[in-house]
Scaffold this motif. Sequence first.
Motif, PDB file in Angstrom:
ATOM      1  N   GLU A   1      52.650 -12.759 -61.462  1.00  0.00           N
ATOM      2  CA  GLU A   1      51.723 -12.475 -62.559  1.00  0.00           C
ATOM      3  C   GLU A   1      51.936 -11.010 -62.926  1.00  0.00           C
ATOM      4  OE1 GLU A   1      48.882 -12.678 -65.465  1.00  0.00           O
ATOM      5  OE2 GLU A   1      49.499 -14.384 -64.242  1.00  0.00           O
ATOM      6  N   ALA A   2      52.382 -10.777 -64.137  1.00  0.00           N
ATOM      7  CA  ALA A   2      52.619  -9.411 -64.597  1.00  0.00           C
ATOM      8  C   ALA A   2      52.127  -9.292 -66.030  1.00  0.00           C
ATOM      9  CB  ALA A   2      54.109  -9.090 -64.514  1.00  0.00           C
ATOM     10  N   ARG A   3      51.321  -8.272 -66.261  1.00  0.00           N
ATOM     11  CA  ARG A   3      50.850  -8.025 -67.620  1.00  0.00           C
ATOM     12  C   ARG A   3      50.365  -6.591 -67.728  1.00  0.00           C
ATOM     13  NH1 ARG A   3      44.816  -9.364 -67.784  1.00  0.00           N
ATOM     14  NH2 ARG A   3      44.428 -10.249 -65.752  1.00  0.00           N
ATOM     15  N   VAL A   4      50.200  -6.151 -68.942  1.00  0.00           N
ATOM     16  CA  VAL A   4      49.729  -4.792 -69.206  1.00  0.00           C
ATOM     17  C   VAL A   4      48.211  -4.824 -69.310  1.00  0.00           C
ATOM     18  CG1 VAL A   4      49.774  -2.898 -70.864  1.00  0.00           C
ATOM     19  CG2 VAL A   4      51.852  -4.218 -70.429  1.00  0.00           C
ATOM     20  N   LEU A   5      47.559  -3.879 -68.651  1.00  0.00           N
ATOM     21  CA  LEU A   5      46.117  -3.730 -68.790  1.00  0.00           C
ATOM     22  C   LEU A   5      45.733  -2.296 -68.502  1.00  0.00           C
ATOM     23  CD1 LEU A   5      44.215  -3.678 -65.884  1.00  0.00           C
ATOM     24  CD2 LEU A   5      45.524  -5.752 -65.628  1.00  0.00           C
ATOM     25  N   ASP A   6      44.578  -1.901 -68.984  1.00  0.00           N
ATOM     26  CA  ASP A   6      44.070  -0.567 -68.700  1.00  0.00           C
ATOM     27  C   ASP A   6      43.267  -0.649 -67.408  1.00  0.00           C
ATOM     28  OD1 ASP A   6      42.901   1.899 -68.497  1.00  0.00           O
ATOM     29  OD2 ASP A   6      41.982   1.874 -70.484  1.00  0.00           O
ATOM     30  N   ALA A   7      43.925  -0.343 -66.316  1.00  0.00           N
ATOM     31  CA  ALA A   7      43.294  -0.459 -65.003  1.00  0.00           C
ATOM     32  C   ALA A   7      42.245   0.610 -64.751  1.00  0.00           C
ATOM     33  CB  ALA A   7      44.357  -0.415 -63.909  1.00  0.00           C
ATOM     34  N   THR A   8      42.082   1.554 -65.674  1.00  0.00           N
ATOM     35  CA  THR A   8      41.040   2.576 -65.526  1.00  0.00           C
ATOM     36  C   THR A   8      39.746   2.154 -66.213  1.00  0.00           C
ATOM     37  OG1 THR A   8      41.691   3.810 -67.511  1.00  0.00           O
ATOM     38  CG2 THR A   8      42.764   4.415 -65.440  1.00  0.00           C
ATOM     39  N   ASP A   9      39.782   1.039 -66.934  1.00  0.00           N
ATOM     40  CA  ASP A   9      38.602   0.547 -67.660  1.00  0.00           C
ATOM     41  C   ASP A   9      37.698  -0.208 -66.683  1.00  0.00           C
ATOM     42  OD1 ASP A   9      36.718  -0.697 -69.252  1.00  0.00           O
ATOM     43  OD2 ASP A   9      38.173  -1.595 -70.623  1.00  0.00           O
TER      44      ASP A   9
ATOM     45  N   ALA B   1      50.379  -6.556 -53.906  1.00  0.00           N
ATOM     46  CA  ALA B   1      50.326  -5.766 -55.137  1.00  0.00           C
ATOM     47  C   ALA B   1      51.031  -4.448 -54.863  1.00  0.00           C
ATOM     48  CB  ALA B   1      48.881  -5.520 -55.560  1.00  0.00           C
ATOM     49  N   LEU B   2      51.599  -3.877 -55.916  1.00  0.00           N
ATOM     50  CA  LEU B   2      52.288  -2.592 -55.810  1.00  0.00           C
ATOM     51  C   LEU B   2      51.560  -1.539 -56.624  1.00  0.00           C
ATOM     52  CD1 LEU B   2      55.970  -3.716 -56.491  1.00  0.00           C
ATOM     53  CD2 LEU B   2      54.961  -3.210 -54.275  1.00  0.00           C
ATOM     54  N   LEU B   3      51.356  -0.396 -56.035  1.00  0.00           N
ATOM     55  CA  LEU B   3      50.918   0.799 -56.762  1.00  0.00           C
ATOM     56  C   LEU B   3      51.930   1.878 -56.395  1.00  0.00           C
ATOM     57  CD1 LEU B   3      47.026   1.259 -56.587  1.00  0.00           C
ATOM     58  CD2 LEU B   3      48.454   0.935 -58.599  1.00  0.00           C
ATOM     59  N   VAL B   4      52.967   1.987 -57.195  1.00  0.00           N
ATOM     60  CA  VAL B   4      54.063   2.896 -56.911  1.00  0.00           C
ATOM     61  C   VAL B   4      54.127   3.940 -58.018  1.00  0.00           C
ATOM     62  CG1 VAL B   4      56.549   3.071 -56.519  1.00  0.00           C
ATOM     63  CG2 VAL B   4      55.305   1.060 -55.698  1.00  0.00           C
ATOM     64  N   PHE B   5      53.832   5.184 -57.680  1.00  0.00           N
ATOM     65  CA  PHE B   5      53.809   6.299 -58.622  1.00  0.00           C
ATOM     66  C   PHE B   5      52.972   5.960 -59.850  1.00  0.00           C
ATOM     67  CE2 PHE B   5      57.777   6.686 -56.187  1.00  0.00           C
ATOM     68  CZ  PHE B   5      57.475   7.855 -55.518  1.00  0.00           C
ATOM     69  N   THR B   6      51.825   5.375 -59.589  1.00  0.00           N
ATOM     70  CA  THR B   6      50.901   4.962 -60.648  1.00  0.00           C
ATOM     71  C   THR B   6      49.597   5.739 -60.566  1.00  0.00           C
ATOM     72  OG1 THR B   6      51.835   2.730 -60.592  1.00  0.00           O
ATOM     73  CG2 THR B   6      49.692   2.979 -61.640  1.00  0.00           C
ATOM     74  N   LEU B   7      48.990   5.729 -59.388  1.00  0.00           N
ATOM     75  CA  LEU B   7      47.670   6.331 -59.223  1.00  0.00           C
ATOM     76  C   LEU B   7      47.686   7.832 -59.522  1.00  0.00           C
ATOM     77  CD1 LEU B   7      45.039   4.912 -58.566  1.00  0.00           C
ATOM     78  CD2 LEU B   7      45.283   5.668 -56.202  1.00  0.00           C
ATOM     79  N   SER B   8      48.813   8.477 -59.293  1.00  0.00           N
ATOM     80  CA  SER B   8      48.907   9.926 -59.545  1.00  0.00           C
ATOM     81  C   SER B   8      48.786  10.275 -61.029  1.00  0.00           C
ATOM     82  CB  SER B   8      50.232  10.471 -59.010  1.00  0.00           C
ATOM     83  OG  SER B   8      51.323   9.812 -59.620  1.00  0.00           O
TER      84      SER B   8
ATOM     85  N   PRO C   1      41.376  11.506 -61.410  1.00  0.00           N
ATOM     86  CA  PRO C   1      40.755  11.191 -60.122  1.00  0.00           C
ATOM     87  C   PRO C   1      39.447  10.403 -60.251  1.00  0.00           C
ATOM     88  CG  PRO C   1      41.646  13.389 -60.061  1.00  0.00           C
ATOM     89  CD  PRO C   1      41.792  12.908 -61.485  1.00  0.00           C
ATOM     90  N   ALA C   2      38.677  10.643 -61.294  1.00  0.00           N
ATOM     91  CA  ALA C   2      37.416   9.921 -61.485  1.00  0.00           C
ATOM     92  C   ALA C   2      37.623   8.425 -61.729  1.00  0.00           C
ATOM     93  CB  ALA C   2      36.639  10.526 -62.650  1.00  0.00           C
ATOM     94  N   HIS C   3      38.825   8.029 -62.140  1.00  0.00           N
ATOM     95  CA  HIS C   3      39.108   6.622 -62.442  1.00  0.00           C
ATOM     96  C   HIS C   3      39.908   5.919 -61.344  1.00  0.00           C
ATOM     97  CE1 HIS C   3      37.480   7.066 -66.439  1.00  0.00           C
ATOM     98  NE2 HIS C   3      38.284   8.085 -66.669  1.00  0.00           N
ATOM     99  N   MET C   4      40.308   6.636 -60.311  1.00  0.00           N
ATOM    100  CA  MET C   4      41.139   6.041 -59.268  1.00  0.00           C
ATOM    101  C   MET C   4      40.423   4.915 -58.533  1.00  0.00           C
ATOM    102  SD  MET C   4      43.120   9.302 -57.680  1.00  0.00           S
ATOM    103  CE  MET C   4      44.179  10.335 -58.690  1.00  0.00           C
ATOM    104  N   ALA C   5      39.125   5.043 -58.319  1.00  0.00           N
ATOM    105  CA  ALA C   5      38.372   3.989 -57.627  1.00  0.00           C
ATOM    106  C   ALA C   5      38.408   2.683 -58.423  1.00  0.00           C
ATOM    107  CB  ALA C   5      36.930   4.431 -57.392  1.00  0.00           C
ATOM    108  N   THR C   6      38.377   2.768 -59.738  1.00  0.00           N
ATOM    109  CA  THR C   6      38.437   1.573 -60.583  1.00  0.00           C
ATOM    110  C   THR C   6      39.779   0.867 -60.417  1.00  0.00           C
ATOM    111  OG1 THR C   6      36.931   2.574 -62.176  1.00  0.00           O
ATOM    112  CG2 THR C   6      38.255   0.728 -62.953  1.00  0.00           C
ATOM    113  N   VAL C   7      40.864   1.637 -60.399  1.00  0.00           N
ATOM    114  CA  VAL C   7      42.198   1.056 -60.225  1.00  0.00           C
ATOM    115  C   VAL C   7      42.296   0.367 -58.869  1.00  0.00           C
ATOM    116  CG1 VAL C   7      44.669   1.579 -60.078  1.00  0.00           C
ATOM    117  CG2 VAL C   7      43.242   2.762 -61.767  1.00  0.00           C
TER     118      VAL C   7
ATOM    119  N   ARG D   1      40.077   7.018 -50.133  1.00  0.00           N
ATOM    120  CA  ARG D   1      39.940   6.219 -51.358  1.00  0.00           C
ATOM    121  C   ARG D   1      40.185   4.733 -51.070  1.00  0.00           C
ATOM    122  NH1 ARG D   1      39.891   9.623 -55.961  1.00  0.00           N
ATOM    123  NH2 ARG D   1      40.541  11.748 -55.497  1.00  0.00           N
ATOM    124  N   ALA D   2      41.196   4.431 -50.260  1.00  0.00           N
ATOM    125  CA  ALA D   2      41.484   3.040 -49.899  1.00  0.00           C
ATOM    126  C   ALA D   2      40.337   2.456 -49.083  1.00  0.00           C
ATOM    127  CB  ALA D   2      42.803   2.955 -49.122  1.00  0.00           C
ATOM    128  N   ASP D   3      39.826   3.229 -48.140  1.00  0.00           N
ATOM    129  CA  ASP D   3      38.700   2.777 -47.317  1.00  0.00           C
ATOM    130  C   ASP D   3      37.461   2.528 -48.176  1.00  0.00           C
ATOM    131  OD1 ASP D   3      37.545   2.409 -44.541  1.00  0.00           O
ATOM    132  OD2 ASP D   3      36.246   4.016 -45.293  1.00  0.00           O
TER     133      ASP D   3
END
Length: 164
Positions: free
Chosen positions: A21-29, A43-50, A54-60, A121-123
Amino acid sequence: TALHLLLVAAEQQGIARSRIEARVLDATDPSAAPLCDACADAALLVFTLSAVQPAHMATVLRLAYESLRPGGVLLFRDYAEFDLPMVRFEATGKQKLGDRLYQRQDGTLAYFFSVEDIGQRADDAGFVINELKYACVHNRSHSKAGLQLLKRAFVHGVFSRPSD
């Protein structure tokens, strides 16, 4: 696009299209729905969260968590504090927006993680931390000044959604 390349690579490896399953979305929304409801094995988060404020990282991280089935894993790699670009940003002092947060010339963000930072953040998102460490890579680069050794620092993590 990156999504197309993912599908081509999966096909070349013999992975059925129905398994991806691959699609584009605004993961900060905050109102964004997860890719699927607890159905993904990984799931992969590779050079994405950076590249996220920072205020939106928890949403992602929440969206990634909700997309994973119990026992599913999130594979994480991103920039670590004291990585070469951070050192260069620090030397100029012009592009600093906050603690370990910088803005590149093209307007994109660059945040540099410590293992403690991404671990917390992961915890907070509910993940179990299976593996979390710094990964250092040394690359040789040819430039006008000659052969240079570029020392890069990344944070590598494997996080899992707890089994029910």
